[in-house]
Write a protein that holds these residues in place. Structure first.
Motif, PDB file in Angstrom:
ATOM      1  N   VAL A 320       0.842  -1.217   0.000  1.00  0.00           N
ATOM      2  CA  VAL A 320       0.000   0.000   0.000  1.00  0.00           C
ATOM      3  C   VAL A 320       0.868   1.254   0.000  1.00  0.00           C
ATOM      4  N   SER A 321       2.099   1.128  -0.471  1.00  0.00           N
ATOM      5  CA  SER A 321       2.997   2.286  -0.512  1.00  0.00           C
ATOM      6  C   SER A 321       3.351   2.638  -1.948  1.00  0.00           C
ATOM      7  N   ARG A 322       3.727   3.866  -2.142  1.00  0.00           N
ATOM      8  CA  ARG A 322       4.145   4.354  -3.464  1.00  0.00           C
ATOM      9  C   ARG A 322       5.633   4.630  -3.426  1.00  0.00           C
ATOM     10  N   SER A 323       6.364   4.081  -4.394  1.00  0.00           N
ATOM     11  CA  SER A 323       7.812   4.272  -4.417  1.00  0.00           C
ATOM     12  C   SER A 323       8.162   5.740  -4.590  1.00  0.00           C
ATOM     13  N   LEU A 324       9.302   6.121  -4.035  1.00  0.00           N
ATOM     14  CA  LEU A 324       9.709   7.531  -4.055  1.00  0.00           C
ATOM     15  C   LEU A 324      10.346   7.876  -5.397  1.00  0.00           C
ATOM     16  N   GLN A 325       9.516   8.062  -6.407  1.00  0.00           N
ATOM     17  CA  GLN A 325       9.996   8.458  -7.721  1.00  0.00           C
ATOM     18  C   GLN A 325      10.340   9.939  -7.713  1.00  0.00           C
ATOM     19  N   ASP A 326      10.902  10.416  -8.822  1.00  0.00           N
ATOM     20  CA  ASP A 326      11.255  11.829  -8.941  1.00  0.00           C
ATOM     21  C   ASP A 326      10.022  12.699  -8.722  1.00  0.00           C
ATOM     22  N   GLY A 327      10.174  13.728  -7.928  1.00  0.00           N
ATOM     23  CA  GLY A 327       9.084  14.668  -7.677  1.00  0.00           C
ATOM     24  C   GLY A 327       8.347  14.403  -6.387  1.00  0.00           C
ATOM     25  N   LEU A 328       8.573  13.232  -5.779  1.00  0.00           N
ATOM     26  CA  LEU A 328       7.890  12.929  -4.514  1.00  0.00           C
ATOM     27  C   LEU A 328       8.746  13.267  -3.297  1.00  0.00           C
ATOM     28  N   ARG A 329       9.992  13.654  -3.529  1.00  0.00           N
ATOM     29  CA  ARG A 329      10.843  14.189  -2.464  1.00  0.00           C
ATOM     30  C   ARG A 329      10.916  15.698  -2.642  1.00  0.00           C
ATOM     31  N   LEU A 330      10.472  16.433  -1.655  1.00  0.00           N
ATOM     32  CA  LEU A 330      10.447  17.890  -1.745  1.00  0.00           C
ATOM     33  C   LEU A 330      11.246  18.513  -0.599  1.00  0.00           C
ATOM     34  N   PRO A 331      11.926  19.637  -0.865  1.00  0.00           N
ATOM     35  CA  PRO A 331      12.614  20.344   0.227  1.00  0.00           C
ATOM     36  C   PRO A 331      11.602  20.834   1.258  1.00  0.00           C
ATOM     37  N   ALA A 332      11.929  20.680   2.530  1.00  0.00           N
ATOM     38  CA  ALA A 332      10.999  21.053   3.594  1.00  0.00           C
ATOM     39  C   ALA A 332      10.761  22.558   3.658  1.00  0.00           C
ATOM     40  N   ASP A 333      11.660  23.341   3.076  1.00  0.00           N
ATOM     41  CA  ASP A 333      11.532  24.804   3.150  1.00  0.00           C
ATOM     42  C   ASP A 333      10.706  25.398   2.017  1.00  0.00           C
ATOM     43  N   LEU A 334      10.151  24.571   1.150  1.00  0.00           N
ATOM     44  CA  LEU A 334       9.298  25.096   0.082  1.00  0.00           C
ATOM     45  C   LEU A 334       8.091  25.826   0.683  1.00  0.00           C
ATOM     46  N   ALA A 335       7.715  26.925   0.031  1.00  0.00           N
ATOM     47  CA  ALA A 335       6.567  27.694   0.522  1.00  0.00           C
ATOM     48  C   ALA A 335       5.926  28.444  -0.634  1.00  0.00           C
ATOM     49  N   GLY A 336       4.680  28.855  -0.430  1.00  0.00           N
ATOM     50  CA  GLY A 336       3.988  29.711  -1.381  1.00  0.00           C
ATOM     51  C   GLY A 336       3.863  29.110  -2.763  1.00  0.00           C
ATOM     52  N   GLU A 337       4.125  29.954  -3.785  1.00  0.00           N
ATOM     53  CA  GLU A 337       3.967  29.528  -5.175  1.00  0.00           C
ATOM     54  C   GLU A 337       4.924  28.399  -5.540  1.00  0.00           C
ATOM     55  N   GLU A 338       6.133  28.409  -4.972  1.00  0.00           N
ATOM     56  CA  GLU A 338       7.093  27.340  -5.280  1.00  0.00           C
ATOM     57  C   GLU A 338       6.562  25.992  -4.809  1.00  0.00           C
ATOM     58  N   MET A 341       3.702  24.950  -7.232  1.00  0.00           N
ATOM     59  CA  MET A 341       4.245  24.530  -8.521  1.00  0.00           C
ATOM     60  C   MET A 341       4.898  23.153  -8.420  1.00  0.00           C
ATOM     61  N   ALA A 342       5.584  22.885  -7.299  1.00  0.00           N
ATOM     62  CA  ALA A 342       6.224  21.588  -7.124  1.00  0.00           C
ATOM     63  C   ALA A 342       5.184  20.476  -7.053  1.00  0.00           C
ATOM     64  N   ILE A 343       4.074  20.743  -6.364  1.00  0.00           N
ATOM     65  CA  ILE A 343       2.994  19.761  -6.276  1.00  0.00           C
ATOM     66  C   ILE A 343       2.338  19.559  -7.642  1.00  0.00           C
ATOM     67  N   SER A 344       2.191  20.647  -8.383  1.00  0.00           N
ATOM     68  CA  SER A 344       1.537  20.571  -9.694  1.00  0.00           C
ATOM     69  C   SER A 344       2.365  19.765 -10.688  1.00  0.00           C
ATOM     70  N   ARG A 345       3.681  19.845 -10.576  1.00  0.00           N
ATOM     71  CA  ARG A 345       4.541  19.136 -11.529  1.00  0.00           C
ATOM     72  C   ARG A 345       4.416  17.617 -11.383  1.00  0.00           C
ATOM     73  N   THR A 346       4.241  17.146 -10.144  1.00  0.00           N
ATOM     74  CA  THR A 346       4.092  15.705  -9.917  1.00  0.00           C
ATOM     75  C   THR A 346       2.908  15.480  -8.985  1.00  0.00           C
ATOM     76  N   PRO A 347       1.694  15.409  -9.537  1.00  0.00           N
ATOM     77  CA  PRO A 347       0.504  15.254  -8.683  1.00  0.00           C
ATOM     78  C   PRO A 347       0.553  13.952  -7.886  1.00  0.00           C
ATOM     79  N   ALA A 348       0.300  14.047  -6.590  1.00  0.00           N
ATOM     80  CA  ALA A 348       0.272  12.871  -5.715  1.00  0.00           C
ATOM     81  C   ALA A 348      -0.493  13.240  -4.451  1.00  0.00           C
ATOM     82  N   ALA A 349      -0.816  12.228  -3.667  1.00  0.00           N
ATOM     83  CA  ALA A 349      -1.537  12.470  -2.405  1.00  0.00           C
ATOM     84  C   ALA A 349      -0.581  12.795  -1.272  1.00  0.00           C
ATOM     85  N   GLU A 350       0.643  12.232  -1.318  1.00  0.00           N
ATOM     86  CA  GLU A 350       1.628  12.464  -0.267  1.00  0.00           C
ATOM     87  C   GLU A 350       3.010  12.698  -0.868  1.00  0.00           C
TER      88      GLU A 350
END
Length: 378
Positions: A320-338, A341-350
């Motif tokens: 029941v897990s999804r492998s950590l492909q490109d785009g599913l690891r995000l910097p913790a300091d991302l905020a606002g529009e960045e 945009m990061a979520i939009s590039r690789t749509p996922a639930a988590e």
């Protein structure tokens, strides 16, 4: 390097070439306006070159093509200015009301917004001025008619585009000035948006004052064009204002603050045991790790809820897990529009949030981002 990825085009668009790596598209609506220009210009062609018969419509169509080539120069100047500041430009589109340059990303500074916007009207004014300068040395006939028409149209387009209201270029110039004075890009958009709405109202009522000002009585075409242009300006300015209000709420979204506490478990652990451990640890998410402790997957909350409790002891957590492909690891300091945009590039639930050194901060759930965005409106 130019982007080699094939671009999908909206229906009704014809690609006619590229400029600086950007597709040049012609909307199907352009053929309608080109035919309309040919019909309107035909009497002028007949006066400049009598005896052409039906060829006067061909000459009128040729003038429409020349006119839109100058519009292409206007839009190409926007594209080149945007690329100068490092913004990709996916396409330049010629349509019923002129042209549009699809610039990816938003200006980061007022200076960038100002120069990308103002270069278009200045290009049109320059083309008009050059055509006006050629007028005295142009022989009588169709060529003179084309030069005069090109001069008048480009000078008019250049000046009108400097009107301070969105979505006109002058609106973006006004936005840049307000942004510079107040330090707030969203406030600049709101001010320029109201400028666009006032301009739309003025255009709508123009036929009512056309006769006193120009001495010519408006016809049905004048009313139709006024309505179409006013509707275009009103919808464009309203959309820009709505977008600005949304963007003003984005700075409240900070990935680190929305991170769920995460439990790391081996991928072969039974799901029931993983859920029990997460509950005891008060963790809101589960990550599977390798034997060396490296994260390799994020357990899907939806998949866990869809698995009956009686089956969980017999299901490995990796199922029941999804492998950590490109785009599913995000910097913790991302905020606002960045962050958006990061979520939009690789749509996922988590998504897995990590520090610069690769250590895990937690898991970011899209549902939490949506909830935080809605709460920021209150």
């Amino acid at each position: 390097m130019p982007d080699s990825t094939p671009r999908t085009r909206p229906p009704g668009m014809l690609k006619v070439g590229t400029i600086a790596g950007s597709d040049v598209l012609v909307s199907s609506s352009w053929f309608l306006v080109a035919g309309l220009i040919a019909v309107i210009v035909a009497p002028v062609v007949d006066e400049a070159q009598p005896g052409l018969g039906g060829w006067k419509y061909v000459a009128g169509l040729a003038f429409a093509v020349i006119l839109y080539l100058s519009v292409l120069l206007h839009e190409a100047s926007h594209a080149l200015a945007a690329r100068h500041f490092g913004f990709p430009v996916s396409s330049i589109t010629l349509h019923f009301l002129g042209g549009m340059t699809a610039i990816e990303g938003e200006a980061r500074k007022p200076r960038q917004e100002f120069f990308i916007a103002v270069v278009g009207p200045l290009t049109s004014i320059l083309v008009g001025a050059v055509a006006l300068g050629l007028r005295p040395v142009t022989p009588e006939g169709l060529l003179l008619m084309a030069v005069e028409g090109l001069a008048g149209a480009n000078l008019l387009v250049g000046v009108l585009n400097l009107v301070p209201g969105l979505p006109l270029d002058g609106g973006r110039v006004l936005k840049a000035l307000v942004w510079r004075l107040t330090g707030n890009a969203h406030r600049g958009t709101i001010v320029a948006g109201w400028g666009g709405r006032l301009t739309a109202a003025a255009v709508l009522f123009w036929p009512a004052v056309q006769e006193p000002v120009l001495g010519t009585e408006p016809d049905i075409l004048d009313f139709v064009l006024a309505f179409v242009i006013a509707a275009f300006l009103w919808s464009g300015s309203s959309a820009a204002m709505a977008s600005a209000r949304l963007r003003s709420r984005l700075p409240h979204l900070v990935a680190r603050q929305l991170a769920r506490r995460t439990l790391a478990v081996p991928s072969d652990l039974p799901l029931a045991e993983a859920v029990r451990r997460a509950h005891d640890a008060r963790a809101g998410s589960i990550v599977t790790v390798t034997a060396s402790g490296m994260p390799e997957g994020i357990v899907s909350e939806a998949a866990v809820q869809a698995t009956p409790e009686e089956r969980r002891p017999w299901v490995a957590v990796s199922a029941v897990s999804r492998s950590l492909q490109d785009g599913l690891r995000l910097p913790a300091d991302l905020a606002g529009e960045e962050l958006v945009m990061a979520i939009s590039r690789t749509p996922a639930a988590e998504y897995l949030l990590v520090e610069p050194d690769g250590s895990v901060v937690g898991v970011l759930a899209t549902a939490d981002v949506d909830r935080a965005f809605r709460d920021s409106a209150h």
